[in-house]
Enzyme design. Structure first.
Site, PDB file in Angstrom:
ATOM      1  N   ASP A  66      42.504  40.891  54.092  1.00 20.37           N
ATOM      2  CA  ASP A  66      42.404  39.037  53.637  1.00 20.37           C
ATOM      3  C   ASP A  66      40.940  38.806  54.340  1.00 20.37           C
ATOM      4  OD1 ASP A  66      44.708  37.268  54.260  1.00 20.37           O
ATOM      5  OD2 ASP A  66      43.293  36.571  55.645  1.00 20.37           O
ATOM      6  N   THR A  99      41.504  33.124  50.577  1.00 24.63           N
ATOM      7  CA  THR A  99      40.688  32.985  51.276  1.00 24.63           C
ATOM      8  C   THR A  99      38.876  33.330  50.246  1.00 24.63           C
ATOM      9  OG1 THR A  99      41.591  34.337  52.675  1.00 24.63           O
ATOM     10  CG2 THR A  99      41.838  32.637  52.945  1.00 24.63           C
ATOM     11  N   THR A 100      39.704  34.808  49.617  1.00 27.34           N
ATOM     12  CA  THR A 100      38.683  35.455  49.126  1.00 27.34           C
ATOM     13  C   THR A 100      38.200  35.120  48.152  1.00 27.34           C
ATOM     14  OG1 THR A 100      40.134  37.531  49.917  1.00 27.34           O
ATOM     15  CG2 THR A 100      37.581  38.017  48.585  1.00 27.34           C
ATOM     16  N   ASP A 397      50.735  34.644  53.056  1.00 27.39           N
ATOM     17  CA  ASP A 397      49.443  33.752  52.282  1.00 27.39           C
ATOM     18  C   ASP A 397      50.431  33.541  51.080  1.00 27.39           C
ATOM     19  OD1 ASP A 397      47.492  34.780  53.465  1.00 27.39           O
ATOM     20  OD2 ASP A 397      46.575  36.088  51.308  1.00 27.39           O
TER      21      ASP A 397
HETATM   22  P1  ADP Z   1      42.309  35.212  47.564  1.00 30.74           P
HETATM   23  O1  ADP Z   1      42.262  36.437  48.965  1.00 30.74           O
HETATM   24  O2  ADP Z   1      41.026  34.772  47.424  1.00 30.74           O
HETATM   25  O3  ADP Z   1      44.125  35.877  47.630  1.00 30.74           O
HETATM   26  P2  ADP Z   1      43.351  38.356  46.866  1.00 30.74           P
HETATM   27  O4  ADP Z   1      42.484  39.314  47.065  1.00 30.74           O
HETATM   28  O5  ADP Z   1      44.688  37.875  46.635  1.00 30.74           O
HETATM   29  O6  ADP Z   1      42.483  36.883  47.148  1.00 30.74           O
HETATM   30  O7  ADP Z   1      43.001  38.237  45.596  1.00 30.74           O
HETATM   31  C1  ADP Z   1      43.307  37.000  44.240  1.00 30.74           C
HETATM   32  C2  ADP Z   1      42.650  37.457  43.079  1.00 30.74           C
HETATM   33  O8  ADP Z   1      43.733  38.077  42.374  1.00 30.74           O
HETATM   34  C3  ADP Z   1      42.846  35.483  42.234  1.00 30.74           C
HETATM   35  O9  ADP Z   1      42.258  35.108  40.784  1.00 30.74           O
HETATM   36  C4  ADP Z   1      44.268  36.743  41.145  1.00 30.74           C
HETATM   37  O10 ADP Z   1      44.763  35.737  39.762  1.00 30.74           O
HETATM   38  C5  ADP Z   1      44.159  38.484  40.793  1.00 30.74           C
HETATM   39  N1  ADP Z   1      45.291  38.658  40.664  1.00 30.74           N
HETATM   40  C6  ADP Z   1      46.100  38.851  41.616  1.00 30.74           C
HETATM   41  N2  ADP Z   1      47.925  39.790  40.909  1.00 30.74           N
HETATM   42  C7  ADP Z   1      46.671  40.587  39.991  1.00 30.74           C
HETATM   43  C8  ADP Z   1      46.903  41.389  38.781  1.00 30.74           C
HETATM   44  N3  ADP Z   1      48.104  42.305  38.777  1.00 30.74           N
HETATM   45  N4  ADP Z   1      46.167  41.162  37.636  1.00 30.74           N
HETATM   46  C9  ADP Z   1      45.037  40.635  37.669  1.00 30.74           C
HETATM   47  N5  ADP Z   1      44.496  39.599  38.892  1.00 30.74           N
HETATM   48  C10 ADP Z   1      45.530  39.648  39.534  1.00 30.74           C
HETATM   49 MG    MG Z   2      45.552  36.072  47.801  1.00 27.97          MG
END
Ligand code: ADP
Ligand code: MG
Length: 551
Positions: A66, A99-100, A397
């Site tokens: 996270d 957040t990321t 989240d």
């Molecule tokens: P954040 O903290 O920004 O929410 P995450 O680690 O949750 O970071 O990653 C979010 C990103 O991953 C988004 O751009 C989302 O569209 C992408 N994402 C999530 N699941 C998938 C998937 N199954 N295939 C491709 N991209 C994905």
């Molecule tokens: Mg996320």
């Protein structure tokens, strides 16, 4: 700074030992620090992202992916790094997810600004271009978004699964199970007023205890209080509970002044004690009279009062947190009472069942089976404390993502598809704008593409090839939904795959990333007092994780 403008005589205005970085040098350093911080969380993005283990000075262990948690736990000291930590925190508070994304976009905005500065573009033009691009992005994203409502369970489930998908907390079925609990909780606390749905995330309590497995996590239609009944003689299981919430101490207040009571005989002593006991019994009688059979008290309960309550068959919990009292009020319909004389039956709330249960060696009080409660609990179980913590963050989240989606009723496609689409449109816009801002808008478009590039990288795909292919797909008809399928290592239709995200999370991430980058670029003078170097300021050198563990 008059002296400085006159002749650069810093020693006249700055104390001895102070450090100062100015102009291009300050910008160069700040950009490097900002980019370094963003690089730290980069590898955690998406479902193929990795976890980080953070160890505090005291040896506490955190395992997470996270973004907000990583940055917070790192205890960074550099002022610029702190700005990025703030970005993550704001994102977390406002929308709970993304957040990321916010931090890595900010990092790329800074890095690209660095190249423009090298080419001689003035910071003001870069900032202006970035702000124009941000504004344009908001309207472009909105245009690209789709409608969704609270009854669209299948789509909401997709959004929840994408949000939880990037957390390493168990297999597919475990994740689906958790997202269902989150959705159930959200639907329960949602209120509709004049067609507008509001969800107060504060009233979805996530309580956790290590032990059991993640699949033992449960939804409680009411509130779970991490306390025990005040007295062993009190009932442990109450059906059809009538609940009183009191902000009263069931104790005799000790006199403030140093009064001396002269007691000369055992009889007098006894009379004095009897008097105290009678006062406590009177208090308990008032509770009995209200017909309450369960009481939650924000303050303390004297041993004697505990005894009388137990004798009257009333269960009582003492020293309950104010926030828990508020949750109990929302869940049971009870009104908090501040004077026992005011306590009436109409102030009582209702719960179908109140139980004290032993969980992992500790007693907890479950207030369940409430009638249409506007406050609920998800009780997280997991094998270790670290795992329970990460499940809690994952649920936060998901709850954030679902809340944003429902309140805003819009979603966009994920997997980097929206970023590629917006970047393409921004490049057209840049040409229309022209001038020096054009370059900044292009740099902004490039920065958005860090998302698909990072996702591709996490899946072991070539980031540049992937981006080139995505761009060409997006130029074609109905191309806007194409993104990175990190599981099949290919480019696919994200809408079909159900990889969708709340519009609000995306917009907020891009807006706060821009704001942070702009505020960092505006700085052309870093002055820090004795002993702190503005370049390294305490353990966060560019490119390293020197701040880990805190100072
Ligand atoms: P954040 O903290 O920004 O929410 P995450 O680690 O949750 O970071 O990653 C979010 C990103 O991953 C988004 O751009 C989302 O569209 C992408 N994402 C999530 N699941 C998938 C998937 N199954 N295939 C491709 N991209 C994905
Ligand atoms: Mg996320």
């Amino acid at each position: 700074m008059a002296e400085n403008q006159l002749g650069g005589q810093q020693y006249l205005i700055l104390p001895e030992g102070a450090n100062r970085l100015m102009g291009r040098e300050a910008q160069r350093t700040n950009i490097a620090v900002g980019y370094a911080v963003a690089s730290i969380v980069r590898t955690t993005l998406g479902p193929k992202g990795m976890d980080k283990m953070l160890v505090s000075e005291l040896g506490d262990l955190v395992i997470t992916n996270d973004g907000a948690t990583i940055l917070e736990e790192m205890n960074v000291e550099h002022p610029i790094a702190k700005i990025l930590v703030e970005v993550a925190k704001t994102q977390d508070k406002e929308v709970g997810d993304g957040t990321t994304t916010a931090v890595i976009i900010s990092g790329d905005l800074l890095r690209n600004a660095g190249s423009l500065l090298d080419q001689g573009v003035p910071p003001a033009a870069i900032i202006k271009g970035y702000e124009m691009a941000e504004e344009k992005t908001r309207s472009l994203l909105k245009m690209a978004s789709n409608e969704i409502n609270i009854d669209d369970d299948a789509k909401l489930q997709d959004i929840a699964e994408v949000s939880i998908g990037s957390k390493n907390i168990g297999g597919e079925s475990t994740k689906t199970y958790l997202t269902k609990l989150a959705l159930q909780a959200i639907k329960q606390v949602a209120t509709r007023e004049q067609g507008k749905i509001t969800i107060d995330r504060d009233f979805i309590k996530v309580e956790k205890k290590e032990g059991g497995s993640v699949n033992d996590t449960q939804f409680i239609n009411g509130v779970l209080i991490d306390k025990e009944m005040a007295h062993p003689g009190m009932p442990k299981s109450i059906k059809n509970a009538k609940i009183a919430l009191l902000d009263v101490a069931l104790e005799i207040e000790k006199t403030e002044v140093d009064a001396k009571i002269e007691i000369t005989s055992p009889e007098q002593m006894q009379a004095f004690l009897n008097q105290e006991e009678k006062m406590l019994k009177d208090m308990v009688d008032k509770i009995v009279k209200s017909k309450a059979n369960v009481v939650f008290i924000q303050k303390g309960i004297d041993d004697v009062a505990q005894h009388y309550l137990a004798k009257a068959g009333i269960a009582a919990v003492r020293r309950v947190k104010k926030s828990d009292i508020e949750k109990l009020a929302k869940a049971t319909g009870a009104k908090m009472v501040t004077s026992l004389d005011d306590l009436a039956e109409s102030d009582l709330g209702f719960a179908g069942q109140v139980d004290e249960r032993k969980i992992a060696g500790e007693q907890m009080v479950f207030v369940e089976k409430c009638k249409d409660p506007k406050s609920v609990t998800i009780f997280v179980r997991a094998g270790t404390k670290q795992a329970a913590d990460e499940v809690e963050r994952a649920l936060t989240d998901v709850i954030g993502a679902l809340t944003s989606t429902i309140e805003d009723s819009k979603y966009v496609t994920g997997g980097g598809s929206s970023e590629v689409e917006i970047a393409m449109k921004l490049r057209d816009y840049a040409t229309d704008v022209g001038g020096r801002e054009q370059l900044a808008i292009q740099a902004f478009a490039d920065a958005l593409e860090v998302v698909p590039k990072t996702l591709a990288e996490s899946a072991g795909m070539d980031p540049i090839d992937t981006l080139v292919q995505l761009r060409s797909k997006h130029k074609g008809k109905d191309g806007k939904v194409y993104g990175v399928d990190v599981f099949k290592n290919s480019i696919s239709d994200m809408d079909k795959l159900g990889i969708i995200e709340p519009l609000k999370v995306k917009t907020q991430a891009i807006s706060s990333a821009t704001e942070a980058a702009a505020s960092i670029l505006r700085i052309d003078d870093m002055i820090s007092s004795k002993g702190k170097s503005p370049a390294g300021a305490g353990g966060m050198p560019p490119g390293g994780m020197g701040g880990m563990g805190g100072e």
